[in-house]
Design a protein around this motif. Structure first.
Motif, PDB file in Angstrom:
ATOM      1  N   PRO A 192       0.882  -1.259  -0.070  1.00 38.16           N
ATOM      2  CA  PRO A 192       0.029  -0.092   0.043  1.00 38.16           C
ATOM      3  C   PRO A 192       0.798   1.132   0.008  1.00 38.16           C
ATOM      4  N   GLY A 193       0.492   2.258  -0.684  1.00 33.47           N
ATOM      5  CA  GLY A 193       1.282   3.653  -0.766  1.00 33.47           C
ATOM      6  C   GLY A 193       2.604   3.343  -1.843  1.00 33.47           C
ATOM      7  N   LEU A 194       2.978   2.106  -2.192  1.00 37.17           N
ATOM      8  CA  LEU A 194       4.254   2.258  -3.102  1.00 37.17           C
ATOM      9  C   LEU A 194       4.037   2.975  -4.479  1.00 37.17           C
ATOM     10  N   SER A 195       3.015   2.907  -5.079  1.00 38.64           N
ATOM     11  CA  SER A 195       3.127   3.520  -6.421  1.00 38.64           C
ATOM     12  C   SER A 195       3.315   5.059  -6.166  1.00 38.64           C
ATOM     13  N   LYS A 196       2.677   5.621  -5.086  1.00 41.29           N
ATOM     14  CA  LYS A 196       3.093   7.209  -4.903  1.00 41.29           C
ATOM     15  C   LYS A 196       4.402   7.136  -4.604  1.00 41.29           C
ATOM     16  N   ARG A 197       5.199   6.497  -3.981  1.00 42.69           N
ATOM     17  CA  ARG A 197       6.666   6.835  -3.618  1.00 42.69           C
ATOM     18  C   ARG A 197       7.418   6.589  -4.913  1.00 42.69           C
ATOM     19  N   LEU A 198       7.073   5.674  -5.633  1.00 39.03           N
ATOM     20  CA  LEU A 198       7.922   5.327  -6.965  1.00 39.03           C
ATOM     21  C   LEU A 198       7.602   6.505  -7.656  1.00 39.03           C
ATOM     22  N   PHE A 199       6.431   6.936  -8.141  1.00 37.23           N
ATOM     23  CA  PHE A 199       6.198   8.124  -8.867  1.00 37.23           C
ATOM     24  C   PHE A 199       7.268   9.273  -8.338  1.00 37.23           C
ATOM     25  N   GLU A 200       7.152   9.748  -7.156  1.00 37.23           N
ATOM     26  CA  GLU A 200       7.962  10.471  -6.496  1.00 37.23           C
ATOM     27  C   GLU A 200       9.487  10.414  -6.866  1.00 37.23           C
ATOM     28  N   LEU A 201      10.031   9.135  -6.856  1.00 42.39           N
ATOM     29  CA  LEU A 201      11.324   8.978  -7.413  1.00 42.39           C
ATOM     30  C   LEU A 201      11.537   8.781  -8.785  1.00 42.39           C
ATOM     31  N   GLY A 202      10.562   9.270  -9.663  1.00 41.56           N
ATOM     32  CA  GLY A 202      11.016   9.241 -11.136  1.00 41.56           C
ATOM     33  C   GLY A 202      10.586   7.999 -11.912  1.00 41.56           C
ATOM     34  N   VAL A 203       9.767   7.120 -11.179  1.00 47.71           N
ATOM     35  CA  VAL A 203       9.386   5.817 -12.215  1.00 47.71           C
ATOM     36  C   VAL A 203       8.248   6.310 -13.013  1.00 47.71           C
ATOM     37  N   SER A 204       8.487   5.587 -14.199  1.00 48.96           N
ATOM     38  CA  SER A 204       7.571   5.957 -15.420  1.00 48.96           C
ATOM     39  C   SER A 204       6.185   5.150 -15.501  1.00 48.96           C
ATOM     40  N   GLU A 205       6.550   3.849 -15.082  1.00 51.81           N
ATOM     41  CA  GLU A 205       5.528   2.831 -15.287  1.00 51.81           C
ATOM     42  C   GLU A 205       5.784   1.669 -14.269  1.00 51.81           C
ATOM     43  N   VAL A 206       4.789   0.964 -13.960  1.00 45.84           N
ATOM     44  CA  VAL A 206       4.782  -0.084 -13.001  1.00 45.84           C
ATOM     45  C   VAL A 206       3.996  -1.321 -13.694  1.00 45.84           C
ATOM     46  N   LYS A 207       4.481  -2.392 -12.953  1.00 41.53           N
ATOM     47  CA  LYS A 207       3.633  -3.726 -13.528  1.00 41.53           C
ATOM     48  C   LYS A 207       3.666  -4.683 -12.235  1.00 41.53           C
ATOM     49  N   PHE A 208       2.430  -4.588 -11.499  1.00 40.95           N
ATOM     50  CA  PHE A 208       2.140  -5.511 -10.512  1.00 40.95           C
ATOM     51  C   PHE A 208       1.265  -6.621 -11.006  1.00 40.95           C
ATOM     52  N   ASN A 209       2.078  -7.758 -10.760  1.00 40.62           N
ATOM     53  CA  ASN A 209       1.281  -8.995 -11.277  1.00 40.62           C
ATOM     54  C   ASN A 209       0.316 -10.066 -10.870  1.00 40.62           C
ATOM     55  N   LEU A 210      -0.844 -10.055 -11.573  1.00 40.55           N
ATOM     56  CA  LEU A 210      -1.870 -10.739 -10.988  1.00 40.55           C
ATOM     57  C   LEU A 210      -1.652 -12.271 -11.235  1.00 40.55           C
ATOM     58  N   GLU A 211      -0.858 -12.488 -11.912  1.00 43.48           N
ATOM     59  CA  GLU A 211      -0.356 -13.727 -12.301  1.00 43.48           C
ATOM     60  C   GLU A 211      -1.509 -14.807 -12.810  1.00 43.48           C
ATOM     61  N   THR A 212      -2.690 -14.866 -12.248  1.00 46.88           N
ATOM     62  CA  THR A 212      -3.727 -15.883 -12.729  1.00 46.88           C
ATOM     63  C   THR A 212      -4.870 -15.085 -12.940  1.00 46.88           C
ATOM     64  N   ALA A 213      -5.877 -15.820 -13.576  1.00 47.67           N
ATOM     65  CA  ALA A 213      -6.893 -15.320 -14.446  1.00 47.67           C
ATOM     66  C   ALA A 213      -8.306 -15.188 -13.175  1.00 47.67           C
ATOM     67  N   THR A 214      -7.875 -16.189 -12.229  1.00 48.62           N
ATOM     68  CA  THR A 214      -8.988 -16.154 -11.096  1.00 48.62           C
ATOM     69  C   THR A 214      -8.494 -16.248  -9.825  1.00 48.62           C
ATOM     70  N   GLU A 215      -9.141 -15.933  -8.953  1.00 44.37           N
ATOM     71  CA  GLU A 215      -8.550 -15.743  -7.451  1.00 44.37           C
ATOM     72  C   GLU A 215      -8.552 -17.352  -6.784  1.00 44.37           C
ATOM     73  N   LYS A 216      -9.363 -18.015  -7.360  1.00 49.87           N
ATOM     74  CA  LYS A 216      -8.974 -19.809  -7.023  1.00 49.87           C
ATOM     75  C   LYS A 216      -7.750 -20.096  -7.463  1.00 49.87           C
ATOM     76  N   LEU A 217      -7.307 -19.726  -8.671  1.00 57.68           N
ATOM     77  CA  LEU A 217      -6.305 -20.303  -9.097  1.00 57.68           C
ATOM     78  C   LEU A 217      -4.870 -19.613  -8.445  1.00 57.68           C
ATOM     79  N   PHE A 218      -5.061 -18.302  -8.300  1.00 60.44           N
ATOM     80  CA  PHE A 218      -4.351 -17.608  -7.382  1.00 60.44           C
ATOM     81  C   PHE A 218      -3.652 -18.160  -6.041  1.00 60.44           C
ATOM     82  N   ALA A 219      -4.927 -18.465  -5.333  1.00 59.05           N
ATOM     83  CA  ALA A 219      -4.483 -19.069  -4.202  1.00 59.05           C
ATOM     84  C   ALA A 219      -3.878 -20.537  -4.317  1.00 59.05           C
ATOM     85  N   GLU A 220      -4.158 -21.261  -5.569  1.00 58.08           N
ATOM     86  CA  GLU A 220      -3.504 -22.422  -5.674  1.00 58.08           C
ATOM     87  C   GLU A 220      -2.071 -22.305  -6.143  1.00 58.08           C
TER      88      GLU A 220
END
Length: 342
Positions: A192-220
């Protein structure tokens, strides 16, 4: 798209890229590949490296495998890719691309090798743990710049300590690399709050990975990680970075249905997030899985291509990371400019 030098108006590689992704590997003969023409990170980490092949419009990244049915004959300044397609032999003229760090035109650097989490599709937790210092990162960027025309810096990382410790390490690195005056992309486990700090430090883009198409698969597939936390971070990031600057990898072939994948794609786009659909590379706990078929990869990519304009999103605007490279995925707008099937 500026990351691949354009040599013609044809897109032979893009038209058959879904077929090559279904194979996922290539054997390379001819002039041996120097270190600057191979990669050892990404989906094939720990598998002996990979090669980037381009026709000047599209590029593909294939694992090196002497038994592969895809053949690249390297002549130095040029190369020819051949394989047996569904309608007979296919030949694509092109060249093997140099890698800056990990991929062409980028200093794409993994800060922490190793990870405390045990996502079933990922080989990183099995690797020997090593944390690169800020000075090592700077040195790698300088080395990449000396070997190639580097257009951006991309940073990713496993989690070796606590997530908060990783954030602090990342912030220190970002302070040191701003002097290169290049677009910076970051893909890490979000807090939480990471994006704001990254933006302040000059980051242009972020990629946070969902990895799976469903929450059930993510848990597995990702025990110990929080699906809702990733979603919250992605939505927060869109509010900070804006349009065409927030991405997420979703792996195709983990057991989701096509409808589930399409539903996840729609949910991402509705929230201003551009999904990168990554065909599964079966490893390490998923060795009994198979790579998605060419037809499935093409269908999902075409669906994403159809939906993107509805939400005013365009991955070819990417300045960093996977969406700029495009080597591991079938990329809408670039590989499928007209949605042509082959």
């Amino acid at each position: 798209m500026t990351s691949v030098p354009k040599t013609s108006d044809t897109n032979d590689l893009g038209r058959i890229k879904h077929q090559l992704l279904a194979v996922g590997s290539a054997k390379v003969t001819g002039i041996p590949l120097p270190a600057s023409l191979s990669s050892t990170a990404g989906p094939s980490a720990g598998k002996g490296g990979s090669v980037f092949f381009s026709d000047g419009v599209s590029r593909i990244r294939l694992m090196l495998d002497e038994k592969s049915t895809v053949h690249i004959e390297n002549y130095g300044d040029s190369a020819v890719l051949t394989f047996e397609g569904p309608n007979g032999p296919v030949f694509v003229d092109g060249f093997v691309e140099k890698t800056g760090c990990h991929c062409p035109k980028q200093a794409y650097i993994t800060i922490n090798e190793g990870c405390i989490f045990s996502c079933r599709y990922c080989s990183v937790p099995n690797q020997e743990k090593h944390i690169k210092t800020p000075d090592e990162i700077v040195s790698l960027i300088k080395d990449a710049c000396s070997r190639d025309t580097i257009e951006c810096i991309s940073l990713t990382s496993g989690v070796v300590g606590t997530v908060r410790e990783e954030d602090a390490r990342l912030f220190t690195i970002l302070e040191k690399i701003r002097v290169f005056d290049l677009p910076i992309g970051v893909s890490v486990y979000p807090t939480p709050g990471l994006s704001k700090r990254l933006f302040e430090l000059g980051v242009s883009e972020v990629k946070f990975n969902l990895e799976t198409a469903t929450e059930k698969l993510f848990a597995e597939m990702c025990p110990g990680l929080d699906w809702e936390e990733v979603w919250a971070a992605l939505k927060e990031a869109v509010g900070v970075f804006g349009k065409n600057c927030v991405y997420t990898n979703i792996i195709l072939g983990l057991g989701e249905s096509k409808d589930e994948m399409k539903q996840c794609i729609r949910q991402c786009l509705e929230n201003g997030i551009i999904p990168i659909i990554r065909p599964l590379t079966p490893s390490p706990d998923l060795s009994d899985f198979t790579r998605p078929s060419a037809g499935t990869t093409l269908e999902i990519a075409e669906y994403l291509r159809e939906q993107l304009p509805r939400f005013g999103l365009d991955p070819t605007e990417a300045k960093t990371m996977c969406a700029k490279c495009m080597g591991c995925d079938l990329t809408p707008m670039a590989d499928l400019p007209a949605g042509v099937r082959t």
